[in-house]
Design a protein around this motif. Structure first.
Motif, PDB file in Angstrom:
ATOM      1  N   PRO A  17       0.847  -1.197   0.000  1.00  0.00           N
ATOM      2  CA  PRO A  17       0.000   0.000   0.000  1.00  0.00           C
ATOM      3  C   PRO A  17       0.877   1.240   0.000  1.00  0.00           C
ATOM      4  N   LYS A  18       0.419   2.237  -0.697  1.00  0.00           N
ATOM      5  CA  LYS A  18       1.162   3.492  -0.744  1.00  0.00           C
ATOM      6  C   LYS A  18       0.822   4.338   0.478  1.00  0.00           C
ATOM      7  N   LYS A  19       1.682   5.283   0.746  1.00  0.00           N
ATOM      8  CA  LYS A  19       1.501   6.189   1.873  1.00  0.00           C
ATOM      9  C   LYS A  19       1.018   7.535   1.336  1.00  0.00           C
ATOM     10  N   GLN A  20      -0.033   8.065   1.934  1.00  0.00           N
ATOM     11  CA  GLN A  20      -0.537   9.364   1.495  1.00  0.00           C
ATOM     12  C   GLN A  20       0.406  10.449   1.984  1.00  0.00           C
ATOM     13  N   VAL A  21       0.772  11.353   1.068  1.00  0.00           N
ATOM     14  CA  VAL A  21       1.717  12.427   1.368  1.00  0.00           C
ATOM     15  C   VAL A  21       1.189  13.742   0.788  1.00  0.00           C
ATOM     16  N   VAL A  22       1.786  14.816   1.250  1.00  0.00           N
ATOM     17  CA  VAL A  22       1.525  16.127   0.669  1.00  0.00           C
ATOM     18  C   VAL A  22       2.831  16.605   0.051  1.00  0.00           C
ATOM     19  N   GLU A  23       2.796  16.867  -1.249  1.00  0.00           N
ATOM     20  CA  GLU A  23       3.978  17.355  -1.966  1.00  0.00           C
ATOM     21  C   GLU A  23       3.587  18.623  -2.716  1.00  0.00           C
ATOM     22  N   GLY A  24       4.259  19.696  -2.400  1.00  0.00           N
ATOM     23  CA  GLY A  24       3.940  20.968  -3.044  1.00  0.00           C
ATOM     24  C   GLY A  24       2.531  21.423  -2.751  1.00  0.00           C
ATOM     25  N   GLY A  29      -0.947  13.408  -2.508  1.00  0.00           N
ATOM     26  CA  GLY A  29      -0.482  12.408  -3.455  1.00  0.00           C
ATOM     27  C   GLY A  29      -0.159  11.116  -2.735  1.00  0.00           C
ATOM     28  N   TRP A  30       0.480  10.215  -3.448  1.00  0.00           N
ATOM     29  CA  TRP A  30       0.819   8.902  -2.912  1.00  0.00           C
ATOM     30  C   TRP A  30       2.292   8.635  -3.121  1.00  0.00           C
ATOM     31  N   SER A  31       2.907   7.990  -2.141  1.00  0.00           N
ATOM     32  CA  SER A  31       4.323   7.666  -2.194  1.00  0.00           C
ATOM     33  C   SER A  31       4.512   6.169  -1.958  1.00  0.00           C
ATOM     34  N   VAL A  32       5.425   5.579  -2.711  1.00  0.00           N
ATOM     35  CA  VAL A  32       5.796   4.180  -2.483  1.00  0.00           C
ATOM     36  C   VAL A  32       6.887   4.199  -1.429  1.00  0.00           C
ATOM     37  N   SER A  33       6.517   4.467  -0.218  1.00  0.00           N
ATOM     38  CA  SER A  33       7.449   4.655   0.885  1.00  0.00           C
ATOM     39  C   SER A  33       7.740   3.322   1.562  1.00  0.00           C
ATOM     40  N   ALA A  34       8.947   2.789   1.323  1.00  0.00           N
ATOM     41  CA  ALA A  34       9.334   1.519   1.943  1.00  0.00           C
ATOM     42  C   ALA A  34       9.696   1.748   3.407  1.00  0.00           C
ATOM     43  N   PRO A  35       9.154   0.941   4.304  1.00  0.00           N
ATOM     44  CA  PRO A  35       9.488   1.081   5.728  1.00  0.00           C
ATOM     45  C   PRO A  35      10.962   0.791   5.982  1.00  0.00           C
ATOM     46  N   GLN A  36      11.534   1.515   6.903  1.00  0.00           N
ATOM     47  CA  GLN A  36      12.931   1.319   7.287  1.00  0.00           C
ATOM     48  C   GLN A  36      12.986   0.304   8.417  1.00  0.00           C
ATOM     49  N   THR A  37      13.013  -0.962   8.054  1.00  0.00           N
ATOM     50  CA  THR A  37      13.068  -2.039   9.039  1.00  0.00           C
ATOM     51  C   THR A  37      13.824  -3.213   8.447  1.00  0.00           C
ATOM     52  N   ASP A  38      14.446  -3.978   9.314  1.00  0.00           N
ATOM     53  CA  ASP A  38      15.215  -5.141   8.886  1.00  0.00           C
ATOM     54  C   ASP A  38      14.445  -6.443   9.061  1.00  0.00           C
ATOM     55  N   LEU A  39      13.199  -6.364   9.466  1.00  0.00           N
ATOM     56  CA  LEU A  39      12.417  -7.546   9.817  1.00  0.00           C
ATOM     57  C   LEU A  39      11.193  -7.649   8.911  1.00  0.00           C
ATOM     58  N   GLN A  40      11.060  -8.765   8.207  1.00  0.00           N
ATOM     59  CA  GLN A  40       9.949  -8.918   7.270  1.00  0.00           C
ATOM     60  C   GLN A  40       8.597  -8.828   7.960  1.00  0.00           C
ATOM     61  N   SER A  41       8.466  -9.431   9.146  1.00  0.00           N
ATOM     62  CA  SER A  41       7.186  -9.366   9.852  1.00  0.00           C
ATOM     63  C   SER A  41       6.828  -7.923  10.193  1.00  0.00           C
TER      64      SER A  41
END
Length: 151
Positions: A71-78, A82-94
């Motif tokens: 799922p994309k993350k809702q963001v405000v740009e300018g 909009g929507w961002s393909v924001s990958a979580p910063q984590t080392d654990l798949q779960s």
């Protein structure tokens, strides 16, 4: 289960998520003193095995879908939503998959995916269904000794 109807799936996810988050806090998966906030990372660590080697086909498919089509993350740009393909910063798949489940819930709760009708209804239905499958697997597979999510 509510089938592929996004409205029914959304209602089921809200109900399931609310009960699940309460159960996490009651089972001491919380952040400690202060605001009652679930500690999803701690829980993700305790159920990591479910995500590394799923024994159920539908759970494996749900995890794969969430990782391949997050799922994309809702963001405000300018100043524009909009929507961002924001990958979580984590080392654990779960943890990553449970962040995605929470993002599905957040997109619904905060109005990002629904404005009188679902945006991309087939994708929304898939994300909702897979989120429910993952939460159900976590509940069924949790073995936390003294802590139980089904109390």
């Amino acid at each position: 289960m509510p089938g592929n109807d996004p409205d029914a799936l959304a209602a089921e996810l809200f109900k399931t998520f609310a009960r699940f988050e309460y159960a996490l806090k009651a089972a001491e998966f919380h952040r400690g003193e202060g605001a009652a906030e679930a500690n999803w990372r701690s829980f993700a660590e305790s159920v990591a095995g479910i995500f590394e080697e799923p024994t159920n086909e539908s759970v494996a498919a749900a995890i794969a879908y969430m990782l391949e089509h997050p799922p994309k993350k809702q963001v405000v740009e300018g100043g524009v939503l909009g929507w961002s393909v924001s990958a979580p910063q984590t080392d654990l798949q779960s943890d990553r998959v449970l962040i995605y489940v929470r993002r599905v819930r957040n997109n619904l709760f905060h109005g990002g995916k629904f404005n009188g009708r679902f945006f991309e209804p087939q994708r929304s239905a898939a994300l909702l269904q897979h989120s429910l499958t993952i939460l159900d697997a976590c509940l069924a597979g949790f073995t936390g000794g003294e802590r139980s999510l089904s109390q």
